[in-house]
Design an enzyme around this catalytic site. Structure first.
Site, mmCIF file in Angstrom:
data_model
loop_
_atom_site.group_PDB
_atom_site.id
_atom_site.type_symbol
_atom_site.label_atom_id
_atom_site.label_comp_id
_atom_site.label_asym_id
_atom_site.label_seq_id
_atom_site.Cartn_x
_atom_site.Cartn_y
_atom_site.Cartn_z
ATOM 1 N N CYS A 78 118.355 25.506 27.254
ATOM 2 C CA CYS A 78 118.118 26.372 26.098
ATOM 3 C C CYS A 78 117.016 27.392 26.387
ATOM 4 C CB CYS A 78 117.843 25.523 24.854
ATOM 5 S SG CYS A 78 118.027 26.443 23.309
ATOM 6 N N HIS A 170 121.498 21.103 24.766
ATOM 7 C CA HIS A 170 120.409 20.138 24.964
ATOM 8 C C HIS A 170 120.950 18.751 25.335
ATOM 9 C CE1 HIS A 170 116.983 22.450 23.261
ATOM 10 N NE2 HIS A 170 117.927 23.051 22.556
ATOM 11 N N GLU A 172 119.352 16.415 26.707
ATOM 12 C CA GLU A 172 118.266 15.453 26.525
ATOM 13 C C GLU A 172 118.241 14.862 25.120
ATOM 14 O OE1 GLU A 172 116.528 19.369 25.182
ATOM 15 O OE2 GLU A 172 117.974 18.711 26.677
#
Length: 195
Positions: A78, A170, A172
């Site tokens: 991002c 994302h 994560e």
């Protein structure tokens, strides 16, 4: 071998969690000295202007420029993708490292309240991957040396150029660690085979 996560601002803790789950030695990178202890770096999501300013103030930006010339592996998610891009079309004066031959548009997939999840087909990581988009950048141009690993519609959302990896989304924030594993394999770092 240690992988660093740039910890100047943003969601770096979530990347640390993913790497620790894969039993990889990690360090939060806040100084040039921290960066020199690593064999690869993840630049997290967050506020790209803030991360860029702090990277310059700390000297990390200059050090990364030297390391990239030595094929140092970097993964940007991002805001990290924005910082890796050579150009930001809707913020032409914003600083970026300019390491990847991509042109991005900030926040192209909407505002925070327009965040969404979608299954992406990513053959290099074994098929469908649930991707989380939050104020995500869109790649609007890319060079011949950029490999497109996944698309959302017609636009690339996961790209690789040599030892550089970038995603609009994302990974994560989810439970699926395959993108992190892919980066670790790029960096030549052994990890637990957990998905």
């Amino acid at each position: 071998m240690t992988i660093g996560v740039l910890g100047l601002q943003g969601d770096f803790r979530e990347h640390l969690w993913a790497l620790q789950k894969l039993q990889v030695e990690t360090i939060v990178v806040k100084t040039v000295e921290d960066l020199r202890k690593t064999k690869g770096l993840i630049i997290p999501g967050g506020e790209s202007t803030t991360i860029g300013k702090l990277a310059r103030l700390t000297g990390i930006a200059d050090e990364l420029e030297k390391l990239v010339d030595q094929d140092f592996p970097i993964y940007g998610t991002c805001a990290g993708m924005i910082l890796l891009a050579k150009q930001i079309v809707n913020y032409p004066y914003q600083y970026s490292f300019g390491f990847m031959d991509i042109v991005v548009e900030r926040n192209a997939y909407g505002r925070q309240v327009e965040s969404f999840e979608v299954n992406l087909d990513i053959p290099s990581t074994g098929g469908l991957f649930k991707a989380i988009f939050i104020r995500a950048p869109k790649i609007v141009e890319w060079g011949e040396g950029v490999e497109v690993l996944a698309r959302y519609g017609d636009s690339p959302v996961l790209v690789r150029q040599g030892n550089l990896l970038a995603s609009s989304f994302h990974p994560e924030l989810g439970q699926d660690l395959r993108i992190h594993k892919y980066f670790l394999e790029m960096a030549g770092v052994k990890h637990a085979g957990i998905c």
